[in-house]
Design an enzyme around this catalytic site. Sequence first.
Site, PDB file in Angstrom:
ATOM      1  N   GLY A 216      12.925  21.988  43.873  1.00 50.00           N
ATOM      2  CA  GLY A 216      11.718  21.419  44.483  1.00 50.00           C
ATOM      3  C   GLY A 216      12.040  20.264  45.394  1.00 50.00           C
ATOM      4  O   GLY A 216      13.179  20.067  45.831  1.00 50.00           O
ATOM      5  N   ILE A 217      11.031  19.462  45.622  1.00 52.95           N
ATOM      6  CA  ILE A 217      11.089  18.397  46.606  1.00 52.95           C
ATOM      7  C   ILE A 217      11.437  17.082  45.886  1.00 52.95           C
ATOM      8  O   ILE A 217      11.087  16.917  44.727  1.00 52.95           O
ATOM      9  CB  ILE A 217       9.694  18.366  47.277  1.00 52.95           C
ATOM     10  N   GLY A 218      12.178  16.186  46.522  1.00 50.22           N
ATOM     11  CA  GLY A 218      12.427  14.868  45.925  1.00 50.22           C
ATOM     12  C   GLY A 218      13.871  14.654  45.526  1.00 50.22           C
ATOM     13  O   GLY A 218      14.745  15.484  45.784  1.00 50.22           O
ATOM     14  N   ILE A 220      15.248  14.301  42.500  1.00 48.26           N
ATOM     15  CA  ILE A 220      15.792  14.940  41.293  1.00 48.26           C
ATOM     16  C   ILE A 220      16.593  16.210  41.632  1.00 48.26           C
ATOM     17  O   ILE A 220      17.731  16.354  41.165  1.00 48.26           O
ATOM     18  CB  ILE A 220      14.690  15.161  40.233  1.00 48.26           C
ATOM     19  N   GLU A 239      11.656  27.824  47.400  1.00 51.85           N
ATOM     20  CA  GLU A 239      10.673  27.470  48.432  1.00 51.85           C
ATOM     21  C   GLU A 239      11.335  26.712  49.579  1.00 51.85           C
ATOM     22  O   GLU A 239      11.124  26.999  50.745  1.00 51.85           O
ATOM     23  CB  GLU A 239       9.589  26.611  47.792  1.00 51.85           C
ATOM     24  N   GLY A 337       4.427  24.591  45.691  1.00 50.05           N
ATOM     25  CA  GLY A 337       4.855  25.842  45.058  1.00 50.05           C
ATOM     26  C   GLY A 337       5.196  25.679  43.586  1.00 50.05           C
ATOM     27  O   GLY A 337       5.832  26.557  43.008  1.00 50.05           O
TER      28      GLY A 337
HETATM   29  N1  COA Z   1       2.054   6.041  37.053  1.00 49.46           N
HETATM   30  C1  COA Z   1       2.165   5.166  38.081  1.00 49.46           C
HETATM   31  N2  COA Z   1       3.057   5.290  39.072  1.00 49.46           N
HETATM   32  C2  COA Z   1       3.860   6.354  39.027  1.00 49.46           C
HETATM   33  C3  COA Z   1       3.792   7.306  37.995  1.00 49.46           C
HETATM   34  C4  COA Z   1       2.850   7.111  36.980  1.00 49.46           C
HETATM   35  N3  COA Z   1       2.742   7.973  35.964  1.00 49.46           N
HETATM   36  N4  COA Z   1       4.701   8.254  38.213  1.00 49.46           N
HETATM   37  C5  COA Z   1       5.342   7.916  39.347  1.00 49.46           C
HETATM   38  N5  COA Z   1       4.840   6.775  39.826  1.00 49.46           N
HETATM   39  C6  COA Z   1       5.302   6.083  41.045  1.00 49.46           C
HETATM   40  C7  COA Z   1       6.807   5.923  41.005  1.00 49.46           C
HETATM   41  O1  COA Z   1       7.169   4.735  40.344  1.00 49.46           O
HETATM   42  C8  COA Z   1       7.143   5.923  42.480  1.00 49.46           C
HETATM   43  O2  COA Z   1       6.829   4.635  42.997  1.00 49.46           O
HETATM   44  P1  COA Z   1       7.862   3.855  43.955  1.00 49.46           P
HETATM   45  O3  COA Z   1       8.006   4.768  45.145  1.00 49.46           O
HETATM   46  O4  COA Z   1       7.147   2.579  44.227  1.00 49.46           O
HETATM   47  O5  COA Z   1       9.103   3.733  43.137  1.00 49.46           O
HETATM   48  C9  COA Z   1       6.136   6.882  43.077  1.00 49.46           C
HETATM   49  O6  COA Z   1       5.051   6.944  42.152  1.00 49.46           O
HETATM   50  C10 COA Z   1       6.686   8.275  43.305  1.00 49.46           C
HETATM   51  O7  COA Z   1       7.232   8.773  42.098  1.00 49.46           O
HETATM   52  P2  COA Z   1       8.593   9.616  42.083  1.00 49.46           P
HETATM   53  O8  COA Z   1       8.778  10.132  40.722  1.00 49.46           O
HETATM   54  O9  COA Z   1       9.698   8.835  42.707  1.00 49.46           O
HETATM   55  O10 COA Z   1       8.180  10.790  43.087  1.00 49.46           O
HETATM   56  P3  COA Z   1       9.098  11.849  43.837  1.00 49.46           P
HETATM   57  O11 COA Z   1       9.241  11.445  45.239  1.00 49.46           O
HETATM   58  O12 COA Z   1      10.316  12.204  43.066  1.00 49.46           O
HETATM   59  O13 COA Z   1       8.093  13.092  43.831  1.00 49.46           O
HETATM   60  C11 COA Z   1       6.379  14.456  42.840  1.00 49.46           C
HETATM   61  C12 COA Z   1       7.615  13.597  42.608  1.00 49.46           C
HETATM   62  C13 COA Z   1       5.980  14.996  41.485  1.00 49.46           C
HETATM   63  C14 COA Z   1       5.253  13.636  43.434  1.00 49.46           C
HETATM   64  C15 COA Z   1       6.735  15.595  43.826  1.00 49.46           C
HETATM   65  O14 COA Z   1       7.848  16.298  43.346  1.00 49.46           O
HETATM   66  C16 COA Z   1       5.589  16.580  43.977  1.00 49.46           C
HETATM   67  O15 COA Z   1       4.704  16.344  44.756  1.00 49.46           O
HETATM   68  N6  COA Z   1       5.581  17.689  43.222  1.00 49.46           N
HETATM   69  C17 COA Z   1       4.496  18.681  43.236  1.00 49.46           C
HETATM   70  C18 COA Z   1       4.777  19.865  44.121  1.00 49.46           C
HETATM   71  C19 COA Z   1       5.987  20.629  43.709  1.00 49.46           C
HETATM   72  O16 COA Z   1       6.529  20.485  42.635  1.00 49.46           O
HETATM   73  N7  COA Z   1       6.454  21.482  44.575  1.00 49.46           N
HETATM   74  C20 COA Z   1       7.625  22.276  44.234  1.00 49.46           C
HETATM   75  C21 COA Z   1       8.092  23.157  45.254  1.00 49.46           C
HETATM   76  S1  COA Z   1       8.803  22.269  46.670  1.00 49.46           S
END
Ligand code: COA
Length: 434
Positions: A216-218, A220, A239, A337
């Site tokens: 996925g995206i990000g 991790i 994806e 996705g």
């Molecule tokens: N409460 C408050 N803040 C939160 C939080 C929570 N439960 N969870 C995360 N945050 C904050 C983090 O601290 C981070 O803040 P910062 O940028 O100030 O450090 C921010 O929100 C982003 O969190 P992070 O875990 O770093 O996000 P990421 O960039 O790794 O993206 C998703 C994670 C889940 C948002 C992203 O993967 C997504 O949109 N997924 C859904 C779609 C998907 O899975 N598609 C898959 C096919 S591509």
Amino acid sequence: MMDWRQLYESKLTSADEAVRRIPNGSRVFFGQAANQPPVLVDALVRGYRQFRDLEIVHWVPMGKSEYCDPKMKGHMRHNALFVGNSTRSAVQEGRADYTPFFYHQAPRFFSDGTFPIDAALVSVTPPDAHGYVSLGVSVGGTKAAALNAGLVIAQVNDQMPRTMGDSFLHVSQLSCCVEASTPLPELSPGPIGEVGEAIGRNIAALVEDGSTLQLGIGSIPDAVLKFLGDKKDLGIHSEMFSDGVVDLYEKGVITGANKTLDRGKMVAAFLMGTRKLYDFVDNHPGVLVKTVDYVNNPAVICQNPKVVAINSCLQVDLNGQVNSESMGVKQFSGVGGQLDYVRGAAMCPDGKAILAMPSTARQGEISRIVPVFEAGTTVTTTRTDVHYIVTEYGAVNLRGKSLRERARLLISIAHPKFREQLREACRSRYGEED
Ligand code: COA
């Protein structure tokens, strides 16, 4: 029939002229992610006063998203299919909208009247010897938008890689063309850090030789790739993918030799990374960029062996419900996705759907494993769909487990400083935890 070269010449125009053809009230689609055509988007934004009630739709934004500015009111309004950094405040402040649907269903919705597209603004390569242009780094939902829109305006960009798969359109399928050479937006891998490394290691331990990966995206997914160097014959049906995959391919770890579908090929709907990735995929016969009704279709995904779907999430409750897209009632990103792959992996007999996150957020102040979600939080992956949850403290398999067992397992991978609090919530709900 007119020679394609003459046809192409007859379609060439300027960006300002091209966007002037968009009728008021149109739903206007922008090519996804690095396919967004900057020259056309700039012309639209520059000339905003001439338009009324345009609806701007796209997935992952990679530009400045000026069409979300308050001054655009009445001229254009954004309807996000996936919210990103540059569109988040507009969506959260009510100046833009968000529409959820499964990514793999987009081509059907664009063609069956569920979500029609009037105008598609896309980026393409210059035509090849046969008069075909390539959508390059983003075919996923972009091709379906182009095939179903009444008006297709293309920025012909010689910096767009020409990709194999299903990326081609004939110049006769374009309404008008604007030649402009602009660099593609790049997404550099961010720093991974200790927590990210621990998550990457925990996920890599679940990946067997011969697995077919979706990433996925990000950050991790990038962290996981770092720990896959000793695996054999991995395949990619994903994806999207980014630079990390190129390194593993070049090391011979990714061969696709065990795949049932598209053996020996890496398959994606779109690509997002640096110029290194864009150069790698250019004319590469081993990389197929295809439409999402194929790439993200759970019924297709499950046909490859040992599907491992790796995605990130924001929060998990003690039942195993997963929020990946909202902060309370506020839309943060989108479903994308995620469900397509969670379900595709579930339909694969030896598949694994992994959802990963750091155990805490806000510099360790809050736990991401929570007793219950705040009212209004989106459940992206339901507790019935959930399979593996991974944090830096380990990986747990929730499938087939009672709600009480799930709570116990999730507490075991929560940050130690929140475990007692979570145990207390568990005790008050189920009595003793063990
Ligand atoms: N409460 C408050 N803040 C939160 C939080 C929570 N439960 N969870 C995360 N945050 C904050 C983090 O601290 C981070 O803040 P910062 O940028 O100030 O450090 C921010 O929100 C982003 O969190 P992070 O875990 O770093 O996000 P990421 O960039 O790794 O993206 C998703 C994670 C889940 C948002 C992203 O993967 C997504 O949109 N997924 C859904 C779609 C998907 O899975 N598609 C898959 C096919 S591509």
